[in-house]
Every structure is written in C-alpha cells, then in structure tokens.
Scaffold this motif. Structure first.
Motif, PDB file in Angstrom:
ATOM      1  N   LEU A 124     -68.213  80.634   8.856  1.00 32.83           N
ATOM      2  CA  LEU A 124     -67.802  79.509   9.689  1.00 32.83           C
ATOM      3  C   LEU A 124     -67.785  79.913  11.151  1.00 32.83           C
ATOM      4  O   LEU A 124     -67.128  80.884  11.527  1.00 32.83           O
ATOM      5  CB  LEU A 124     -66.408  79.053   9.249  1.00 32.83           C
ATOM      6  N   ASP A 125     -68.517  79.177  11.982  1.00 37.25           N
ATOM      7  CA  ASP A 125     -68.556  79.486  13.408  1.00 37.25           C
ATOM      8  C   ASP A 125     -68.466  78.217  14.230  1.00 37.25           C
ATOM      9  O   ASP A 125     -68.940  77.151  13.822  1.00 37.25           O
ATOM     10  CB  ASP A 125     -69.831  80.267  13.757  1.00 37.25           C
ATOM     11  N   SER A 126     -67.845  78.361  15.405  1.00 42.19           N
ATOM     12  CA  SER A 126     -67.608  77.233  16.295  1.00 42.19           C
ATOM     13  C   SER A 126     -68.455  77.342  17.556  1.00 42.19           C
ATOM     14  O   SER A 126     -68.573  78.418  18.157  1.00 42.19           O
ATOM     15  CB  SER A 126     -66.125  77.174  16.680  1.00 42.19           C
ATOM     16  N   GLY A 127     -69.010  76.205  17.960  1.00 43.77           N
ATOM     17  CA  GLY A 127     -69.769  76.165  19.208  1.00 43.77           C
ATOM     18  C   GLY A 127     -68.890  76.344  20.425  1.00 43.77           C
ATOM     19  O   GLY A 127     -69.403  76.593  21.528  1.00 43.77           O
ATOM     20  N   ARG A 128     -67.562  76.226  20.265  1.00 49.17           N
ATOM     21  CA  ARG A 128     -66.657  76.467  21.378  1.00 49.17           C
ATOM     22  C   ARG A 128     -66.653  77.957  21.751  1.00 49.17           C
ATOM     23  O   ARG A 128     -66.360  78.323  22.884  1.00 49.17           O
ATOM     24  CB  ARG A 128     -65.233  76.047  21.005  1.00 49.17           C
ATOM     25  N   GLU A 129     -66.972  78.808  20.776  1.00 51.70           N
ATOM     26  CA  GLU A 129     -66.961  80.252  21.013  1.00 51.70           C
ATOM     27  C   GLU A 129     -68.339  80.773  21.406  1.00 51.70           C
ATOM     28  O   GLU A 129     -68.460  81.663  22.244  1.00 51.70           O
ATOM     29  CB  GLU A 129     -66.470  80.974  19.754  1.00 51.70           C
ATOM     30  N   ARG A 130     -69.346  80.219  20.763  1.00 52.51           N
ATOM     31  CA  ARG A 130     -70.716  80.642  21.046  1.00 52.51           C
ATOM     32  C   ARG A 130     -71.637  79.472  20.756  1.00 52.51           C
ATOM     33  O   ARG A 130     -71.792  79.059  19.608  1.00 52.51           O
ATOM     34  CB  ARG A 130     -71.078  81.843  20.173  1.00 52.51           C
ATOM     35  N   GLY A 131     -72.220  78.885  21.769  1.00 54.14           N
ATOM     36  CA  GLY A 131     -73.083  77.730  21.594  1.00 54.14           C
ATOM     37  C   GLY A 131     -74.420  78.102  20.974  1.00 54.14           C
ATOM     38  O   GLY A 131     -74.682  79.262  20.629  1.00 54.14           O
ATOM     39  N   LEU A 132     -75.271  77.093  20.816  1.00 55.05           N
ATOM     40  CA  LEU A 132     -76.586  77.292  20.230  1.00 55.05           C
ATOM     41  C   LEU A 132     -77.600  76.473  21.010  1.00 55.05           C
ATOM     42  O   LEU A 132     -77.397  75.278  21.239  1.00 55.05           O
ATOM     43  CB  LEU A 132     -76.594  76.859  18.757  1.00 55.05           C
ATOM     44  N   CYS A 133     -78.683  77.098  21.415  1.00 56.72           N
ATOM     45  CA  CYS A 133     -79.745  76.385  22.137  1.00 56.72           C
ATOM     46  C   CYS A 133     -81.089  76.885  21.645  1.00 56.72           C
ATOM     47  O   CYS A 133     -81.556  77.960  22.033  1.00 56.72           O
ATOM     48  CB  CYS A 133     -79.609  76.599  23.647  1.00 56.72           C
ATOM     49  N   ASN A 145     -86.779  78.354  22.413  1.00 57.74           N
ATOM     50  CA  ASN A 145     -86.052  79.532  22.872  1.00 57.74           C
ATOM     51  C   ASN A 145     -86.208  80.622  21.806  1.00 57.74           C
ATOM     52  O   ASN A 145     -85.368  80.777  20.917  1.00 57.74           O
ATOM     53  CB  ASN A 145     -84.581  79.179  23.096  1.00 57.74           C
ATOM     54  N   SER A 146     -87.277  81.366  21.901  1.00 54.06           N
ATOM     55  CA  SER A 146     -87.634  82.333  20.848  1.00 54.06           C
ATOM     56  C   SER A 146     -86.551  83.370  20.582  1.00 54.06           C
ATOM     57  O   SER A 146     -86.272  83.677  19.414  1.00 54.06           O
ATOM     58  CB  SER A 146     -88.958  83.019  21.200  1.00 54.06           C
ATOM     59  N   PRO A 147     -85.916  83.968  21.611  1.00 58.72           N
ATOM     60  CA  PRO A 147     -84.854  84.938  21.327  1.00 58.72           C
ATOM     61  C   PRO A 147     -83.695  84.326  20.532  1.00 58.72           C
ATOM     62  O   PRO A 147     -83.121  84.986  19.658  1.00 58.72           O
ATOM     63  CB  PRO A 147     -84.406  85.382  22.722  1.00 58.72           C
ATOM     64  N   GLU A 148     -83.347  83.064  20.829  1.00 54.73           N
ATOM     65  CA  GLU A 148     -82.267  82.406  20.101  1.00 54.73           C
ATOM     66  C   GLU A 148     -82.648  82.174  18.641  1.00 54.73           C
ATOM     67  O   GLU A 148     -81.865  82.437  17.729  1.00 54.73           O
ATOM     68  CB  GLU A 148     -81.932  81.071  20.770  1.00 54.73           C
ATOM     69  N   VAL A 149     -83.868  81.715  18.428  1.00 55.42           N
ATOM     70  CA  VAL A 149     -84.327  81.489  17.061  1.00 55.42           C
ATOM     71  C   VAL A 149     -84.405  82.811  16.299  1.00 55.42           C
ATOM     72  O   VAL A 149     -84.018  82.899  15.128  1.00 55.42           O
ATOM     73  CB  VAL A 149     -85.697  80.787  17.060  1.00 55.42           C
ATOM     74  N   LEU A 185     -91.238  69.390  18.104  1.00 54.81           N
ATOM     75  CA  LEU A 185     -91.315  70.838  18.308  1.00 54.81           C
ATOM     76  C   LEU A 185     -90.076  71.524  17.750  1.00 54.81           C
ATOM     77  O   LEU A 185     -90.171  72.528  17.030  1.00 54.81           O
ATOM     78  CB  LEU A 185     -91.460  71.132  19.801  1.00 54.81           C
ATOM     79  N   VAL A 186     -88.899  70.969  18.052  1.00 57.14           N
ATOM     80  CA  VAL A 186     -87.638  71.549  17.571  1.00 57.14           C
ATOM     81  C   VAL A 186     -87.532  71.440  16.054  1.00 57.14           C
ATOM     82  O   VAL A 186     -87.156  72.395  15.364  1.00 57.14           O
ATOM     83  CB  VAL A 186     -86.443  70.858  18.245  1.00 57.14           C
ATOM     84  N   ALA A 187     -87.883  70.255  15.519  1.00 59.19           N
ATOM     85  CA  ALA A 187     -87.782  70.047  14.075  1.00 59.19           C
ATOM     86  C   ALA A 187     -88.697  70.992  13.305  1.00 59.19           C
ATOM     87  O   ALA A 187     -88.288  71.599  12.302  1.00 59.19           O
ATOM     88  CB  ALA A 187     -88.130  68.589  13.746  1.00 59.19           C
ATOM     89  N   LYS A 188     -89.926  71.134  13.772  1.00 56.85           N
ATOM     90  CA  LYS A 188     -90.868  72.013  13.080  1.00 56.85           C
ATOM     91  C   LYS A 188     -90.392  73.477  13.136  1.00 56.85           C
ATOM     92  O   LYS A 188     -90.641  74.255  12.208  1.00 56.85           O
ATOM     93  CB  LYS A 188     -92.259  71.890  13.723  1.00 56.85           C
ATOM     94  N   GLU A 189     -89.701  73.825  14.224  1.00 57.43           N
ATOM     95  CA  GLU A 189     -89.177  75.200  14.317  1.00 57.43           C
ATOM     96  C   GLU A 189     -88.097  75.430  13.261  1.00 57.43           C
ATOM     97  O   GLU A 189     -88.051  76.488  12.639  1.00 57.43           O
ATOM     98  CB  GLU A 189     -88.624  75.460  15.717  1.00 57.43           C
ATOM     99  N   TRP A 190     -87.236  74.414  13.037  1.00 56.89           N
ATOM    100  CA  TRP A 190     -86.244  74.554  11.972  1.00 56.89           C
ATOM    101  C   TRP A 190     -86.931  74.673  10.613  1.00 56.89           C
ATOM    102  O   TRP A 190     -86.480  75.422   9.736  1.00 56.89           O
ATOM    103  CB  TRP A 190     -85.295  73.358  11.974  1.00 56.89           C
ATOM    104  N   GLY A 191     -88.033  73.962  10.434  1.00 56.67           N
ATOM    105  CA  GLY A 191     -88.777  74.089   9.194  1.00 56.67           C
ATOM    106  C   GLY A 191     -89.328  75.488   8.995  1.00 56.67           C
ATOM    107  O   GLY A 191     -89.321  76.033   7.892  1.00 56.67           O
TER     108      GLY A 191
END
Length: 392
Positions: A124-133, A145-149, A185-191
């Motif tokens: 369990l993680d919260s975006g208040r502590e560490r967001g996601l982009c 954002n390749s490093p994030e992925v 682009l974002v959706a296909k990356e999640w795929g």
C-alpha cells in the motif's frame, strides 16, 4: 564452374527498429494453448490492463480496496472468483497513508480477514508521500517518462506483484487527458508493463460530468483511447431513487451501487451486479465506509407453487363473480395485483412494482393468460385469467 553471385545484404543502421516480418500461422491442438490467466472474476487478467470508471463518491476506491484484500487473502469477499492468494500493490495517488490504513483495516474487520491471512502480500502506497508520473507533454507532443516506468517495472518484478491498482489514473501522468494520441501513448505503455511483468493492472478512472444520466464506460473523462486499449472496462452507478423503490430499500441509509462490465474483449459481458457501502466503526472512534456484496431481492423469494395455486384460484373466483381481474396496474379498479396482494399478504400500493413483475413472469410462463374482455361499456380491456394450473 558456375560463378555464385553474392546476394545483397540489407544494411540496418544502428538503433533502427527490427524488420517487420509476416509469420505463417501453424495449427496446433487448442488443448495445448495456454488458457487465459484470470486473476479476479472476468475483469483482471495477466498481461493486460483493465479500467474501472465511476462518478465521484460512488465507492470505487472502497471497492478496489476490498478487492485488493480479497485477492491478497485469497478469499471471495464479494462473490467474485479469486485466483489467489495474490500479491497486490495498491498505488492510491490521492489519499494519505493513514486514511488508506483506516479503509483497509475497516474492510478486514467487517469481512473478518485476519492480518495473518494477508501473508505480507498486500502493498500500500500513497501519492501524498511519493507521486507517480508515467508521461509528460510539451509543445512537441507527449513523452513517456522512461525512468519512472522502469522504476515501476523493477518494483513489480522485485516484489513479484500479480496485480497493480492505480487510483486514480488521471494522477499517474501529466498529459492532456483530452488528447487521444497522448492518452493512447500512456495506455499502451501500461499494456507493455503488464506484458513485461506478467501481471494484471487496474486503472481507476473518473467519469465526466453526467448531468444526472447513468454512466457507461464511455462516460469516462477525457480521451476514449484509454478505453480502446483496455481489455476490460466496468462502470459503477449509484442506485437511483426509482431503483431503491423497486428494491424496497428507499429508507435504508446505506449506499447502493451497481457494477456493469460493458466492455469485455476477452469474455462475454457479465450481468449487472450490486454492492452496498456500510459504515464500520473502528476502535479509534472513526466510521469508515466498506463495500460488501448485495443481491437484488428475488421477487419470488419465500413463495411456493402452493402460493401461485392460491392466486390462480382467487383469480378464477373473480371471474366467476363477474369481476375479471384487469391486467394493467393503471386500472382504477379490479387490478389483478390487488388479488395477489390479498392472497400473499402484500401491500398493493407499496409492493406495486414487485407485484407487476410477478404478474409479468406468470404470464410469460403460461400460469396466467392475458385476454381481451368487454367491460360494462362494451370496451375491450386486457384482463388476466388462469392459464396452466400450478401443481403443489
């Protein structure tokens, strides 16, 4: 001696994509093809991402929390099939950690899931502590954002995550949500993440403003590309006042909502399911909403063939008395539903919707039959008479 002419070799510059090749189809016994790996009902499946769409305040976060606990514990808390126990990672990008802990704890208490049943499989993680982009957008277009992925992939693989839940999707990127190209682009990356990590991914998404209309998965905010790339999409809707009256829960303070799986590329759409939000009191004094399964009331619950036979006899007696029971519930008098209410101890006014459905079912089954009968003014009116008699 015949000279051999050398064949030209195509030059592939460094960094160029691999050549595209057409692969011939080769038949093999379907019994030897690996079956789809469903992880939760017919919604979450390995190597694909799915989407849950809902208006604000309906209960989507509480629903996915309950489902996460169900998958991590391997328990069917809401009646859905669970291929578990599974390792589940919840990334809630809106709420603080203590609020998430309240919700998970309340869910476990209400559904009687012991802490040891999770076995360290729930993360369990919260975006208040560490967001996601996962992606950004500039004037020249959207960019992953390749490093994030890569960081997400590394953690999924390190923790051997089976299911990743991202809530809400809109907080996981910084691209224009109305730009189909960017969202695709974002959706296909999640795929690709789901494929690479052999996991299922759930993206929780908001609907646009509906103006009181019932939502569908196509009512989601922004571009439709997200739904186009998903392999399963379901939509949540709060129970309307009319539905509450039909279900007999108009005075119930709990919140009811439906789940419709209206896009299912890999399985047939399921029937509408219902859930209820109940308030759970924690030892610290907080009250927290928790999702539980709820079944739409069965119109014939508690009734038997003997009850139908009693209704049929009463309808026959009405005909003998010269008062043919009217078929329409709009009739000013002699509605057949009044006979049903009298025989079965119901309220013809309060139970009008239920009785109407019962009569419709009996007509469809042949137990009752609709006929045209002249009233006192020689006008034809639809009435109900006995069809095939019931047997006790």
């Amino acid at each position: 001696m015949t000279a051999i002419t050398p064949q030209p070799v195509a030059f592939i510059p460094p960094g160029a994509p691999e050549p595209i090749k057409a692969t011939p189809f080769v038949w093999r016994d379907p019994a030897n093809i690996a079956p789809r790996q469903w992880l939760y009902g017919r919604h979450l499946i390995r190597r694909f991402f799915s989407v849950t769409v809902a208006p604000g305040g309906v209960g989507k976060s509480s629903l996915t929390i309950c489902e996460a606990v169900a998958m991590a514990s391997g328990s069917s808390l809401l009646g859905e099939g669970v291929s578990g126990p599974l390792r589940v990672w919840m990334l809630n990008l809106e709420d603080p950690r203590d609020e998430l802990e309240r919700r998970v704890s309340a869910t476990m208490l209400h559904h009687r899931v012991a802490p040891e049943a999770l076995g360290g499989r729930l993360f369990l993680d919260s975006g208040r502590e560490r967001g996601l982009c996962t992606a950004t957008q500039a004037r020249d277009g959207a960019t992953i954002n390749s490093p994030e992925v890569a960081a997400i992939i590394a953690e999924i693989e390190a923790r051997e995550i089976d299911v990743l839940i991202v809530d809400p999707f809109v907080s996981s990127h910084r691209v224009n949500e109305n730009d189909n190209g960017a969202i695709d682009l974002v959706a296909k990356e999640w795929g690709r993440v789901a494929e690479r990590c052999n996991c299922a991914i759930e993206l929780v998404h908001h609907t646009r403003k509906l103006g009181g209309e019932e939502a569908s998965s196509e009512s989601s905010r922004g571009a439709v590309a997200l739904l186009g790339a998903a392999r399963s999409a379901r939509v949540l809707n709060r129970m309307s006042d009319a539905q509450k009256a039909d279900a007999g829960v108009s005075s119930d303070p709990n919140t009811y909502f439906s789940i419709d799986r209206d896009k299912a590329n890999l399985a047939p759409p399921g029937k509408r399911e219902w859930r209820r939000m109940v308030s759970v009191d924690l030892p610290n004094g907080d009250s927290v909403g928790v999702t539980e399964a709820w079944e739409w009331p069965d119109d014939f619950e508690g009734l038997s063939a003997a009850d139908l036979l009693a209704v049929q006899r009463a309808i026959q007696d009405a005909w003998k008395a010269g008062n043919p029971p009217r078929a329409s519930n709009q009739a000013k008098s002699d509605w057949a539903g009044e006979i049903v209410a009298s025989v079965l101890g119901m309220d013809a006014a309060k139970d009008k919707a239920r009785i109407t459905r019962m009569l419709k079912t009996w007509v469809a089954s042949g137990a009752l039959r609709e006929v045209q009968h002249e009233d006192a003014k020689r006008n034809l009116r639809p009435c109900l008479e006995v069809g095939e008699w019931a047997t006790e």
